[in-house]
Each structure stands twice: as C-alpha cells, then as structure tokens.
Enzyme design. Sequence first.
Site, PDB file in Angstrom:
ATOM      1  N   LYS A  50       0.753  -1.167  -0.092  1.00 22.80           N
ATOM      2  CA  LYS A  50       0.098   0.080  -0.049  1.00 22.80           C
ATOM      3  C   LYS A  50       0.735   1.206  -0.045  1.00 22.80           C
ATOM      4  O   LYS A  50       1.590   1.430   0.969  1.00 22.80           O
ATOM      5  CB  LYS A  50      -0.852  -0.003   1.288  1.00 22.80           C
ATOM      6  CG  LYS A  50      -1.662   1.497   1.400  1.00 22.80           C
ATOM      7  CD  LYS A  50      -2.668   1.442   2.520  1.00 22.80           C
ATOM      8  CE  LYS A  50      -3.071   2.952   2.709  1.00 22.80           C
ATOM      9  NZ  LYS A  50      -3.834   2.944   3.933  1.00 22.80           N
ATOM     10  N   GLY A  88      -8.125   9.307   9.267  1.00 28.61           N
ATOM     11  CA  GLY A  88      -8.506   9.488  10.645  1.00 28.61           C
ATOM     12  C   GLY A  88      -9.602  10.585  11.002  1.00 28.61           C
ATOM     13  O   GLY A  88      -9.854  10.778  12.093  1.00 28.61           O
ATOM     14  N   ALA A 147      -9.553   5.678   3.484  1.00 32.11           N
ATOM     15  CA  ALA A 147      -9.566   6.847   4.500  1.00 32.11           C
ATOM     16  C   ALA A 147     -10.703   7.787   4.511  1.00 32.11           C
ATOM     17  O   ALA A 147     -11.182   7.970   3.491  1.00 32.11           O
ATOM     18  CB  ALA A 147      -8.335   7.666   4.228  1.00 32.11           C
ATOM     19  N   GLY A 148     -10.998   8.174   5.755  1.00 32.41           N
ATOM     20  CA  GLY A 148     -11.999   9.142   5.877  1.00 32.41           C
ATOM     21  C   GLY A 148     -13.443   8.457   6.448  1.00 32.41           C
ATOM     22  O   GLY A 148     -14.441   9.028   6.821  1.00 32.41           O
ATOM     23  N   ALA A 171      -9.538   1.886   8.880  1.00 34.71           N
ATOM     24  CA  ALA A 171      -8.864   1.482  10.344  1.00 34.71           C
ATOM     25  C   ALA A 171      -9.528   2.279  11.582  1.00 34.71           C
ATOM     26  O   ALA A 171     -10.082   1.674  12.437  1.00 34.71           O
ATOM     27  CB  ALA A 171      -7.213   1.546  10.441  1.00 34.71           C
TER      28      ALA A 171
END
Lengths: 252, 66
Positions: free
Chosen positions: A97, A158, A184-185, A206
Amino acid sequence: MDDPLLIAGEKFTSRLIMGTGGAPSMDVLDRALAASGTELTTVAMRRVDPAAQGSVLALLADRGIRVLPNTAGCYTATEAVRVAAMAREALGTSWVKLEVIADERTLLPDPVELLLAAEQLVADGFTVLPYTNDDPVLARRLEQAGCAAVMPLGAPIGSGLGIRNPHNIELIVESAGVPVVLDAGIGTASDAAIAMELGCAAVLLATSVTRARSPELMAEAMRLAVAAGRQAFLAGRVPRRHLALASSPPVG
Amino acid sequence: MQVKINGRPHQLAGGGSLAQAVALLTRAPSGVAAAVNGTVVRRAAWDTTALAEGDDVEVLTAVQGG
C-alpha cells in the site's frame, strides 16, 4: 452470492480491507479483525523495538489474514521505495500500500511523489496499491503507471468525515480498469455502504473501527455495511425523482 | 568499532557482521528487514555482510498501522 474481489489476480471473498493502527491492545485488535471478516490487512514498517510486546504479524498469521505493508510516514518517493523494499524483504510479499504524504497536518498524498514512487515500484516488480487523492486524473495516471488498484480517499486519514466528494469517487469508478478501493475518511457504517453503492470494489478503514467505543461491534457493522452496499450497487438503485410515484395501484 | 543501529551508536567487534548487529535488537526468525547505509540486504546475506566503522544500519519490522 459468489462475487469475489479480484486484485492482481488474487481472489478475496471479503471486500473490507482493514488497517491495524489505533487499537488499544492486540487482544481488541484480534477480536475486531475477526468480526470484520477481513482477508487483507495493512501494517506499517518501523524500527525494531526490543521492548515491544506481542507481534501484529503473529496475530495476522494466526487468523490467516494476508498482510499488506504500507509506506506510512514517507514524504518522498525515495523514502517510500526504500520502505517498500524493506517490507518485501521482511514480509515476503511484493504487495504494497503506497503512501507518500505531503504534510503532517492533512496527511494528504503528494501526487507528484506518489506517481514517481508508483512508477519505480511497478518497474521493480511490486504490486502497487496507491493511497491517492480523490482526483480522477491522478487515478488514471496511477492506473496507466501499472498500479493494481487505486485507493482514493473519502476524507483525510483518521478524520471520520466520510466521503466528501462522492462525485469524484463516481468519476474514478466509471473510468477505472482496476479495482477502486475507498481508503481513508470512513467514520461509520453508512460511509462504508455509500462507498460501495458508488461502485467501489472495496473499502479500507482502520480508525473508525480501532478507535470506536466497541471496536469489535463496529467491525461487524462495517462488514455488514460493505456487504449491503455492494449488494445495493449490484441491484441498482431506483432513479431519484422530483415528485412522488405511488407504490400502490392508483385505481381499482 | 562503532556502528549506528536504528539511529543509536553501538560497539561491535571489528569485522562484525550485519547478522550480529541485528541480533543486538531482535532474535525474531522472520518479519525483519535490514539495510546498511540505505541499501537493503537480503536475510540470507546477513551473515556474510561485514560492517565497517561508521556504518548506518536500519532494522525494521511490521507494527500496527494504516
């Protein structure tokens, strides 16, 4: 329903790719990963800490989850290429990644360095999954460079702000010949469902799980949301209408 | 001789190998990569890679992230 995710010829049943950052403990992470149903999970590469307790690699191996090293923390193509090479040597995988960020405040990708790193890594035989801006042109350039997927952000890492520009994600999906992974987001389950309804092939998240009040419960919510969003995408939503359309027969 | 391992100075016997340097930090049989002065060295070559005074050794592993 047999509807596997295919990345670089590898088949995955789950369309939820997990990150491992932010979990309060290995035990919490372990239960969250199990609840998520994920088959592919990211790790970061860092200097060996002789005092470190527990190994995320052992945890993933025990669960049979494929490891996807990232280049988090790299600001230049040179750094990212070196970390990818270290990851390949340490973990025995040529998948990476690719993250090349521009600054600490936003953690947004640096498009110039990202493309440069992608070109170098592809030439070096890596299977490159780049974390990218939600820019359809950059996504196209990354695909042309030989990336195995493109992973546009919904919002900064995040932030939990969801998908700030769904139109751009749709544009990327429309023209991409490789899987589009919303990365993300994501803040909560509905964000993951929307990503899949927009036609993304998978979601990578995550923070929304690892920092939830109950990571295990949120991981299950994400698993269900990704599956539901995928089914809704395949089923085809009804068109939006300006005025009502009676669902009961008007006469009789 | 003195070498830098993960940014900190370490004393190593003259002619010390990369394998000896890595062993100062970890005995993990896998999941670890090492570079000398920015160049990745394959694990199979750690034993035969001799370090020199002032070499900069990086030893990385996978941690939670992303």
